[in-house]
Scaffold this motif. Structure first.
Motif, PDB file in Angstrom:
ATOM      1  N   LYS B  32       0.818  -1.217   0.000  1.00 16.50           N
ATOM      2  CA  LYS B  32       0.000   0.000   0.000  1.00 16.50           C
ATOM      3  C   LYS B  32       0.853   1.270   0.000  1.00 16.50           C
ATOM      4  O   LYS B  32       0.407   2.334  -0.422  1.00 16.50           O
ATOM      5  CB  LYS B  32      -0.968  -0.011   1.178  1.00 16.50           C
ATOM      6  CG  LYS B  32      -2.064  -1.071   0.999  1.00 16.50           C
ATOM      7  CD  LYS B  32      -2.901  -1.236   2.244  1.00 16.50           C
ATOM      8  CE  LYS B  32      -3.858  -0.095   2.411  1.00 16.50           C
ATOM      9  NZ  LYS B  32      -5.148  -0.370   1.749  1.00 16.50           N
ATOM     10  N   LYS B  61     -10.624  -4.562   1.738  1.00 16.59           N
ATOM     11  CA  LYS B  61     -11.101  -3.446   2.573  1.00 16.59           C
ATOM     12  C   LYS B  61     -10.642  -2.110   2.020  1.00 16.59           C
ATOM     13  O   LYS B  61     -11.360  -1.131   2.054  1.00 16.59           O
ATOM     14  CB  LYS B  61     -10.614  -3.624   4.015  1.00 16.59           C
ATOM     15  CG  LYS B  61     -11.481  -4.570   4.820  1.00 16.59           C
ATOM     16  CD  LYS B  61     -11.015  -4.638   6.260  1.00 16.59           C
ATOM     17  CE  LYS B  61     -11.321  -6.021   6.821  1.00 16.59           C
ATOM     18  NZ  LYS B  61     -10.316  -6.449   7.798  1.00 16.59           N
ATOM     19  N   SER B  62      -9.379  -2.061   1.577  1.00 16.18           N
ATOM     20  CA  SER B  62      -8.924  -0.814   0.945  1.00 16.18           C
ATOM     21  C   SER B  62      -8.003  -1.172  -0.217  1.00 16.18           C
ATOM     22  O   SER B  62      -6.806  -1.341  -0.051  1.00 16.18           O
ATOM     23  CB  SER B  62      -8.196   0.074   1.963  1.00 16.18           C
ATOM     24  OG  SER B  62      -7.101  -0.606   2.538  1.00 16.18           O
ATOM     25  N   LYS B  65      -5.032   1.117  -6.002  1.00 11.50           N
ATOM     26  CA  LYS B  65      -5.408   1.551  -7.356  1.00 11.50           C
ATOM     27  C   LYS B  65      -4.503   0.923  -8.413  1.00 11.50           C
ATOM     28  O   LYS B  65      -3.299   0.811  -8.220  1.00 11.50           O
ATOM     29  CB  LYS B  65      -5.299   3.078  -7.471  1.00 11.50           C
ATOM     30  CG  LYS B  65      -6.645   3.769  -7.363  1.00 11.50           C
ATOM     31  CD  LYS B  65      -6.778   5.058  -8.175  1.00 11.50           C
ATOM     32  CE  LYS B  65      -5.771   6.141  -7.897  1.00 11.50           C
ATOM     33  NZ  LYS B  65      -6.336   7.491  -7.992  1.00 11.50           N
TER      34      LYS B  65
END
Lengths: 348, 348
Positions: B32, B61-62, B65
């Motif tokens: 991330k 959950k997240s 991109k």
């Protein structure tokens, strides 16, 4: 950090004071190429005056522009545990070398006397370089002597160094931070150990070094005082991490005693080393060693028995050239490496 | 050389697949932050499916991109000598990790089968990284497997690695040149061993690496699956070259068998190590080790007995922060280091 030696160009390329090998011709050739050349007094100061006289004479034949004529634009490396300070001082007084390089005192405290007396002897014109291999020693020496330069030697170095230590990639930044934290970040750090060309030099500059020392690379210089057997061994050896090892056995076979316990030496692995590892007695190993001595150049090599100290960068050393080409190539390649890298990163 | 992972920023910062410690939370946090995170399958594939499932769930959950939803944007590290290929393939098939990292096969040839089957299983979407520690192995593996990445591990690395080897300063350039000489210079090299911050990263880029792996630094991340005792030990340890050592004794005390002969591990020196060096029997040392196990966090430290694998850069690791801050700090500092150095050199 800049070192104010008028003939030395940045980044500083230093030739190591390799005992018996780095004599006046190598030191002078490195100086003439804008590097910093050290000749080795080693533990034997007997020949030192004559060697400095030889350097002076070489330099008189073709002087280096901008050098104060009262200073000899080379350095002298001492192995402190075995060197007589007074004899060293006599030679220093007579020739005022631009620097002395201290290495391996019995204890760090011994360097206080050495530093004070050398500085007094030449009114500070002879700068004091001290080699260390741990953060603890760096702090200790910095506080005891405030040296003009600390040579930071990583575990990849050839020849003698600490038996236990880190490579330059972690050692140099930790030393730099520790010195900064005690307010002694002004001391320039020169990196040693495993550096043989421009990429390694650029890497050490990134780590925070002002320059680099190379030993192994200068073994393959025309000016090194080295046998063909040893030099060929260096040129032929590949995969430096696998084909060299730190050991005390070469000192034992050669009858060299006196190194403080925590030192040993990195050399190219040969039959003496392997036999010792496989349990051959020292006595028998010495007999074989002495037989190999009679063979001259044939005594070196993978299947040989004579000692070829070399660092783990030995696999990158591929030909014998002049010290001048080494200094110029390494300095140029280091600068080009950084410049190209900077351009590549700026495009990200 | 660029690696076409859409979420990974250059220079590439990789978190090492540390057995038992690098699990889904660490790998995902690194991903991330634009790094490359590996979770450790180690030798035990039993938990691998569950761990990959956990990573997938954290990522759902997240999401990151730009990541192809059929690929898991993390890697999996295997210790090949002890891993069942078929079980590994099942997990890989189910989750399509972006990369696998192979390390320590019984023999390099074993990697041919692994490479072919992994590539076939996910149609090439799972890239093959192979860790090596010598020039010989680099050439061998390159010719046998044509891996997508070679991880070049120097002797300063923490945890398991080759008992004998060079530091990254000489190893990486020699590997790069040797690969170029056989026409395989296209394989990106990721440097490992002794790198914990921006300067070491910048240094490795100068040596020719595309990125760096850090293990020890991520021991001090909030996401590492590590005891407080171990983590405190890492934070407190200074002078990494002096306070860590390569040894086989920690494996023996922990009852870990199966590592091929040429491997051992670098860990922080503790009483187990010192007692073993001073001749204490394995049996007595094991008894003391097992007693220390009962103490929990108190069992670690200079006077402790529990194993804290760490690299020689451990002295530069001073606080526990998030994996994201580590990745961002190291990447930023590396770029700044090069940029400043380039400016300084251009003024010479």
């Amino acid at each position: 950090m800049n070192l104010a030696y008028p003939w030395v160009r940045n980044p500083i390329i230093v030739s190591a004071p390799m005992r018996l090998i780095a004599l006046a011709p190598l030191a002078v050739a490195v100086a003439k190429a804008g590097g910093f050349g050290f000749l080795a007094a080693g533990t034997d100061t007997g020949d030192l005056k004559a060697e400095l006289e030889r350097a002076r004479s070489l330099l008189q034949k073709s002087p280096i522009k901008g050098v104060d004529p009262t200073t000899l634009p080379i350095g002298v490396g001492f192995i402190n545990w075995g060197t007589n300070l007074n004899l060293a001082l006599e030679a220093i007084k007579m020739h005022t070398p631009a620097a002395v390089w201290f290495f391996a005192p019995k204890q760090n405290e011994d360097l206080i006397d050495w530093t004070e007396k050398v500085r007094k002897m030449t009114g500070g014109r002879t700068k004091v370089w001290v080699q260390i291999g741990t953060v603890t020693d760096a702090l200790h020496v910095a506080q005891a002597c405030d040296p003009d330069v600390l040579v930071v030697q990583g575990a990849d170095a050839g020849g003698h160094g600490l038996a236990q230590g880190a490579g330059i990639v972690s050692l140099l930044p930790e030393v730099a931070d520790a010195l900064r934290d005690i307010g002694m970040g002004h001391i320039p750090l020169i990196a040693a150990g495993g550096i043989v060309e421009g990429r390694g030099t650029a890497a050490c500059l990134a780590l925070g070094a002002t320059g680099v020392v190379m030993g192994t690379r200068f073994l393959a210089s025309k000016e090194a005082n080295i046998t063909k057997g040893y030099q060929d061994n260096v040129i032929r050896t590949k995969d430096g991490g696998l084909s060299t090892a730190r050991t005390g056995v070469y000192d034992i076979l050669r009858g060299i005693t006196g190194w403080p316990d925590r030192y040993n030496g990195r050399g190219i692995i040969n039959q003496s080393f392997l036999d010792s590892k496989n349990g051959l007695s020292i006595e028998d190993n010495k007999t074989l060693y002495n037989e190999a001595l009679q063979k001259g150049d044939e005594g070196w090599g993978e299947n040989g028995r004579l000692t070829a100290y070399a660092g783990s960068g030995v696999g990158l050393v591929k030909e014998v050239v002049s010290a001048q080409s080494i200094v110029e190539e390494v300095r140029g390649d280091a600068m080009e490496t950084i410049s190209k890298l900077s351009q590549a990163l700026s495009k990200l």
